[in-house]
Design a protein around this motif. Structure first.
Motif, PDB file in Angstrom:
ATOM      1  N   PHE A 183      55.512  67.518  14.441  1.00  0.00           N
ATOM      2  CA  PHE A 183      55.363  66.307  15.249  1.00  0.00           C
ATOM      3  C   PHE A 183      54.464  66.577  16.456  1.00  0.00           C
ATOM      4  O   PHE A 183      53.582  65.767  16.786  1.00  0.00           O
ATOM      5  N   GLU A 184      54.678  67.713  17.137  1.00  0.00           N
ATOM      6  CA  GLU A 184      53.848  68.051  18.300  1.00  0.00           C
ATOM      7  C   GLU A 184      52.384  68.223  17.903  1.00  0.00           C
ATOM      8  O   GLU A 184      51.487  67.720  18.586  1.00  0.00           O
ATOM      9  N   LYS A 235      61.138  62.232  20.379  1.00  0.00           N
ATOM     10  CA  LYS A 235      59.742  61.977  19.983  1.00  0.00           C
ATOM     11  C   LYS A 235      58.998  61.226  21.079  1.00  0.00           C
ATOM     12  O   LYS A 235      57.850  61.563  21.395  1.00  0.00           O
ATOM     13  N   ASN A 236      59.640  60.221  21.672  1.00  0.00           N
ATOM     14  CA  ASN A 236      59.010  59.475  22.762  1.00  0.00           C
ATOM     15  C   ASN A 236      58.740  60.378  23.964  1.00  0.00           C
ATOM     16  O   ASN A 236      57.693  60.278  24.610  1.00  0.00           O
ATOM     17  N   ASP A 279      55.825  62.711  23.073  1.00  0.00           N
ATOM     18  CA  ASP A 279      54.581  61.948  23.111  1.00  0.00           C
ATOM     19  C   ASP A 279      54.116  61.752  24.562  1.00  0.00           C
ATOM     20  O   ASP A 279      52.936  61.936  24.872  1.00  0.00           O
ATOM     21  N   ASP A 326      59.795  70.858  11.803  1.00  0.00           N
ATOM     22  CA  ASP A 326      59.723  69.404  11.929  1.00  0.00           C
ATOM     23  C   ASP A 326      59.224  68.989  13.309  1.00  0.00           C
ATOM     24  O   ASP A 326      58.360  68.122  13.437  1.00  0.00           O
ATOM     25  N   TRP A 327      59.772  69.619  14.342  1.00  0.00           N
ATOM     26  CA  TRP A 327      59.368  69.259  15.701  1.00  0.00           C
ATOM     27  C   TRP A 327      57.968  69.763  16.000  1.00  0.00           C
ATOM     28  O   TRP A 327      57.184  69.066  16.656  1.00  0.00           O
ATOM     29  N   THR A 335      50.904  64.815  16.936  1.00  0.00           N
ATOM     30  CA  THR A 335      50.685  64.019  18.149  1.00  0.00           C
ATOM     31  C   THR A 335      49.451  64.527  18.892  1.00  0.00           C
ATOM     32  O   THR A 335      48.605  63.735  19.320  1.00  0.00           O
ATOM     33  N   LYS A 386      66.564  61.518  18.004  1.00  0.00           N
ATOM     34  CA  LYS A 386      65.237  61.898  17.499  1.00  0.00           C
ATOM     35  C   LYS A 386      64.168  60.980  18.064  1.00  0.00           C
ATOM     36  O   LYS A 386      63.103  61.442  18.475  1.00  0.00           O
ATOM     37  N   THR A 387      64.448  59.692  18.108  1.00  0.00           N
ATOM     38  CA  THR A 387      63.480  58.731  18.651  1.00  0.00           C
ATOM     39  C   THR A 387      63.216  59.025  20.124  1.00  0.00           C
ATOM     40  O   THR A 387      62.067  59.041  20.567  1.00  0.00           O
TER      41      THR A 387
END
Length: 138
Positions: free
Chosen positions: A89-90, A60-61, A64, A85-86, A93, A56-57
């Motif tokens: 995050f998008e 996410k990186n 980003d 969830d994704w 960001t 996941k990290t």
């Protein structure tokens, strides 16, 4: 001619939707409407397992790093339920980097996820002219 750096939200399960938007943007470029550079990478990296904390990290990186240089983020709202969830995050960001967000309504769907509609600068229909016009108007 203006060049746009575009990140297209995607899920590996929905590659055909992503591919259709890429096709529309490529056609618009061929027609001389604008140039664009694709900052999304739809193919799944088998080294990243999004079901593990380190995966996941990494994901996410990676997301980003793809969103940061983009000038436009296109969110395909039809994938939201399965991948919220994704996509959250998008969206978060993109908002944090003050990106222009184009929300694309799924074909034949009236209801749009609140997260998408509340954060999109513009919502457009699932058709080439709507998506291309929204990009060109930026």
């Amino acid at each position: 001619m203006k060049t746009y750096n575009i990140f297209i939200s995607h899920a590996w399960k929905y590659t055909e939707h992503y591919n259709k938007v890429v096709q529309w943007l490529n056609e618009a470029q061929s027609e001389g409407k604008f140039n664009w550079k694709n900052y999304s990478v739809p193919e799944h990296d088998p080294l990243i397992d999004p079901n593990t904390s380190s995966g996941k990290t990494k994901l996410k990186n990676a997301l980003d790093a793809q969103i940061k240089p983009a000038s436009i983020v296109i969110i395909l709202a039809g994938m939201y339920a399965a991948h919220s969830d994704w996509i959250d995050f998008e969206i978060d960001t993109a908002v944090s980097y003050e990106k222009y967000i184009i929300g694309v309504k799924p074909w034949g769907q009236e209801r749009i996820p609140t997260k998408v509609s509340n954060n999109a600068d513009i919502m457009v229909g699932w058709n080439k002219s709507s998506v291309v016009d929204a990009v060109a108007a930026r």
